[in-house]
Design an enzyme around this catalytic site. Structure first.
Site, PDB file in Angstrom:
ATOM      1  CG  HIS A   1      -2.180   0.905   1.027  1.00  0.00           C
ATOM      2  ND1 HIS A   1      -1.948   2.111   1.394  1.00  0.00           N
ATOM      3  CD2 HIS A   1      -3.357   0.695   0.812  1.00  0.00           C
ATOM      4  CE1 HIS A   1      -3.271   2.728   1.280  1.00  0.00           C
ATOM      5  NE2 HIS A   1      -4.112   2.066   0.673  1.00  0.00           N
TER       6      HIS A   1
ATOM      7  CG  ASP B   1      -8.391  -4.467  -3.008  1.00  0.00           C
ATOM      8  OD1 ASP B   1      -9.582  -4.316  -3.005  1.00  0.00           O
ATOM      9  OD2 ASP B   1      -7.566  -3.550  -3.390  1.00  0.00           O
TER      10      ASP B   1
HETATM   11  N1  COA Z   1       4.092  -7.685  -4.105  1.00  0.00           N
HETATM   12  C1  COA Z   1       5.599  -7.550  -4.386  1.00  0.00           C
HETATM   13  N2  COA Z   1       6.254  -6.366  -4.285  1.00  0.00           N
HETATM   14  C2  COA Z   1       5.639  -5.352  -3.949  1.00  0.00           C
HETATM   15  C3  COA Z   1       4.357  -5.282  -3.715  1.00  0.00           C
HETATM   16  C4  COA Z   1       3.472  -6.550  -3.967  1.00  0.00           C
HETATM   17  N3  COA Z   1       2.064  -6.275  -3.745  1.00  0.00           N
HETATM   18  N4  COA Z   1       3.921  -3.860  -3.603  1.00  0.00           N
HETATM   19  C5  COA Z   1       5.009  -3.225  -3.321  1.00  0.00           C
HETATM   20  N5  COA Z   1       5.943  -4.058  -3.793  1.00  0.00           N
HETATM   21  C6  COA Z   1       7.685  -3.746  -3.993  1.00  0.00           C
HETATM   22  C7  COA Z   1       8.057  -3.150  -5.158  1.00  0.00           C
HETATM   23  O1  COA Z   1       8.253  -4.226  -5.933  1.00  0.00           O
HETATM   24  C8  COA Z   1       9.215  -2.363  -4.868  1.00  0.00           C
HETATM   25  O2  COA Z   1      10.166  -3.023  -4.599  1.00  0.00           O
HETATM   26  P1  COA Z   1      11.807  -2.416  -4.979  1.00  0.00           P
HETATM   27  O3  COA Z   1      11.690  -1.272  -4.158  1.00  0.00           O
HETATM   28  O4  COA Z   1      12.712  -3.625  -4.564  1.00  0.00           O
HETATM   29  O5  COA Z   1      11.773  -2.139  -6.425  1.00  0.00           O
HETATM   30  C9  COA Z   1       8.543  -1.594  -3.412  1.00  0.00           C
HETATM   31  O6  COA Z   1       7.671  -2.721  -2.827  1.00  0.00           O
HETATM   32  C10 COA Z   1       8.141  -0.368  -3.494  1.00  0.00           C
HETATM   33  O7  COA Z   1       6.812  -0.651  -4.506  1.00  0.00           O
HETATM   34  P2  COA Z   1       6.105   0.392  -5.319  1.00  0.00           P
HETATM   35  O8  COA Z   1       4.758  -0.244  -6.260  1.00  0.00           O
HETATM   36  O9  COA Z   1       6.751   1.504  -5.842  1.00  0.00           O
HETATM   37  O10 COA Z   1       5.035   1.203  -3.905  1.00  0.00           O
HETATM   38  P3  COA Z   1       3.756   1.990  -4.012  1.00  0.00           P
HETATM   39  O11 COA Z   1       3.756   2.588  -2.754  1.00  0.00           O
HETATM   40  O12 COA Z   1       3.417   2.887  -5.312  1.00  0.00           O
HETATM   41  O13 COA Z   1       2.631   0.758  -4.194  1.00  0.00           O
HETATM   42  C11 COA Z   1       0.822  -0.403  -4.673  1.00  0.00           C
HETATM   43  C12 COA Z   1       1.551   0.413  -3.755  1.00  0.00           C
HETATM   44  C13 COA Z   1      -0.635  -0.553  -4.081  1.00  0.00           C
HETATM   45  C14 COA Z   1       0.796   0.216  -6.044  1.00  0.00           C
HETATM   46  C15 COA Z   1       1.556  -1.683  -4.708  1.00  0.00           C
HETATM   47  O14 COA Z   1       1.902  -2.060  -3.352  1.00  0.00           O
HETATM   48  C16 COA Z   1       0.938  -2.795  -5.395  1.00  0.00           C
HETATM   49  O15 COA Z   1       0.981  -2.848  -6.673  1.00  0.00           O
HETATM   50  N6  COA Z   1       0.256  -3.681  -4.652  1.00  0.00           N
HETATM   51  C17 COA Z   1      -0.623  -4.960  -5.541  1.00  0.00           C
HETATM   52  C18 COA Z   1      -1.972  -4.176  -5.999  1.00  0.00           C
HETATM   53  C19 COA Z   1      -2.769  -4.050  -4.801  1.00  0.00           C
HETATM   54  O16 COA Z   1      -3.102  -5.193  -4.129  1.00  0.00           O
HETATM   55  N7  COA Z   1      -3.414  -2.800  -5.021  1.00  0.00           N
HETATM   56  C20 COA Z   1      -4.575  -2.741  -4.015  1.00  0.00           C
HETATM   57  C21 COA Z   1      -4.039  -1.470  -3.103  1.00  0.00           C
HETATM   58  S1  COA Z   1      -5.305  -1.046  -2.088  1.00  0.00           S
END
Ligand code: COA
Length: 381
Positions: free
Chosen positions: A263, A317
């Site tokens: 998140h 979710d």
């Molecule tokens: N699975 C695996 N790795 C994850 C992850 C996940 N669900 N969420 C974050 N990470 C990792 C990324 O790969 C990244 O790793 P790195 O630093 O080694 O490259 C790091 O954590 C940061 O990720 P990032 O996507 O930049 O963080 P964010 O704050 O933008 O992410 C989300 C937020 C929600 C977009 C992300 O956690 C995600 O895509 N989750 C899956 C989709 C989901 O469940 N969405 C519902 C949200 S309520």
């Protein structure tokens, strides 16, 4: 300093886009509040409709206010025959979120034009949208399944009515209660992508039907509300608790995302996920076992052990899909249910935006070229 000298913040992470008193998150402590009330307390003592009032008006209603609000919602749940007909003619293979967007547009076309600066007219539009959203979703679900439209029952509240209109029969008490709590837990969540989209559209002084249609488009994405349906698909692909370690090793080696985890704000377990997990247990005890549940628990343990140090924990979710599956709701309707709930939050933000509006118009850091030479089409290589 010109815009060109400023540092870009990708995704506007951590940049305030508005002042708001609607909801509050402490991402480190795992706290979510609506208008100062902890989500756990509301889930325990309140219900979705009272929470809608709370979000819209800022404080809890009196009994008379809530009764009046419920009566008004009940009066706005029905759809016109034209809307039911159009929803019935939409492609059956499309995503229900697209049908919901079309439904919001239809509702807007049939509703009176409003002065977005007039508080009373805004309130009336909020009620129309909150009341009709579940009917739009259920109407499309019925038509897609080749079944006749079921009209709302004036005796039932939002959650029970949705299940009634979806399945054509009055739901049992537990199912109605569980869905009601799910709606409450999804009602608002500060400046997330769909709420930001709602506020951007609101800032143009567009009508609230356009606000909800735009916000629904943002919610549909797999990084936002669309994650809930993918969580279930993911659990089905994994297949069993025993298969979790090998699956997780493969996904992390390929730098894949695990749906239902991580998140932007929470760096601990999402408080909504905690409550949903309790609901999953209740549903499992009363309605029988859920095959994906054991896989989900094993996945949670494995992901937290592997990635918890990076602040990656289950989000809302992760468990909501398991609950909806148990209630017999088709997978691609999970995100529309999220939308039915979040309409209340989007509209609370719309009202707040209109109280002190400034058109959103961020800047960009230009990375293109200047003085490009126009070459005639026949002379281009
Ligand atoms: N699975 C695996 N790795 C994850 C992850 C996940 N669900 N969420 C974050 N990470 C990792 C990324 O790969 C990244 O790793 P790195 O630093 O080694 O490259 C790091 O954590 C940061 O990720 P990032 O996507 O930049 O963080 P964010 O704050 O933008 O992410 C989300 C937020 C929600 C977009 C992300 O956690 C995600 O895509 N989750 C899956 C989709 C989901 O469940 N969405 C519902 C949200 S309520």
């Amino acid at each position: 300093m010109t815009v060109q000298d400023k540092e870009l913040v990708p995704g506007l992470a951590g940049i305030p886009a508005a002042e708001s008193s609607i909801s509050y998150i402490d991402g480190q402590a795992g706290i979510l509040e609506y208008r100062g009330h902890r989500i756990e307390t509301l889930a325990e003592k309140s219900n979705f409709e009272e929470t809608c009032w709370l979000l819209l008006y800022g404080s809890l209603p009196t009994r008379a206010e809530l009764d009046g609000f419920r009566k008004q919602l009940s009066g706005y749940r029905a759809l016109s025959p034209v809307t039911v007909d159009v929803l019935g003619r939409l492609p059956k293979h499309g995503h229900p979120m697209a049908a919901l967007q079309a439904g919001f547009a239809l509702l807007g076309m049939e509703s009176p034009d409003i002065d977005v600066h007039d508080r009373a007219q805004r309130e009336d539009a909020c009620l129309r949208l909150i009341a009709a959203a579940p009917t739009l979703v259920a109407a499309y679900a019925r038509s897609r399944a080749g079944k006749a439209f079921v009209a709302p029952d004036p005796q039932l509240d939002t959650a029970a009515n949705f299940l009634h209109m979806l399945n054509g029969e009055k739901p049992d008490e537990l199912s109605a209660h569980v869905l009601d709590v799910c709606l409450l837990l999804h009602a608002d969540h500060t400046m997330n992508a769909s709420t930001f989209a709602a506020r951007v559209v609101a800032s143009t002084e567009a009508d609230p039907y356009s606000v909800c249609a735009a916000a629904s488009g943002a919610l549909k994405g797999p990084l936002h509300g669309g994650a809930n349906e993918r969580v279930l698909q993911q659990l089905e692909v994994i297949g069993s608790a025993g298969a979790v370690p090998a699956w997780l090793d493969k996904v992390t080696a390929e730098k894949g995302k695990i749906m239902g985890f991580g998140h932007r704000v929470y760096k601990t377990k999402d408080p909504r996920a905690k409550k949903l997990q309790v609901l999953v247990r209740e549903v499992r005890e009363k309605l029988g076992s859920t095959p994906v549940y054991d896989t989900a628990l094993a996945l949670e343990d494995a992901v937290v052990a592997k990635l918890g140090g990076k602040g990656i924990h289950p989000n809302v979710d992760f468990f909501s899909g398991i609950v909806y599956e148990k209630l017999g709701i088709p997978t691609d309707f999970f995100t529309p249910i999220f939308a039915i709930a979040r309409v209340s939050g989007w509209l609370a933000h719309w009202c707040e935006q209109m109280e002190d509006n400034k058109l959103f118009r961020p800047a960009q850091i230009f990375t293109g070229s200047h003085d490009a030479v126009y070459v005639e089409i026949d002379k281009r290589g």
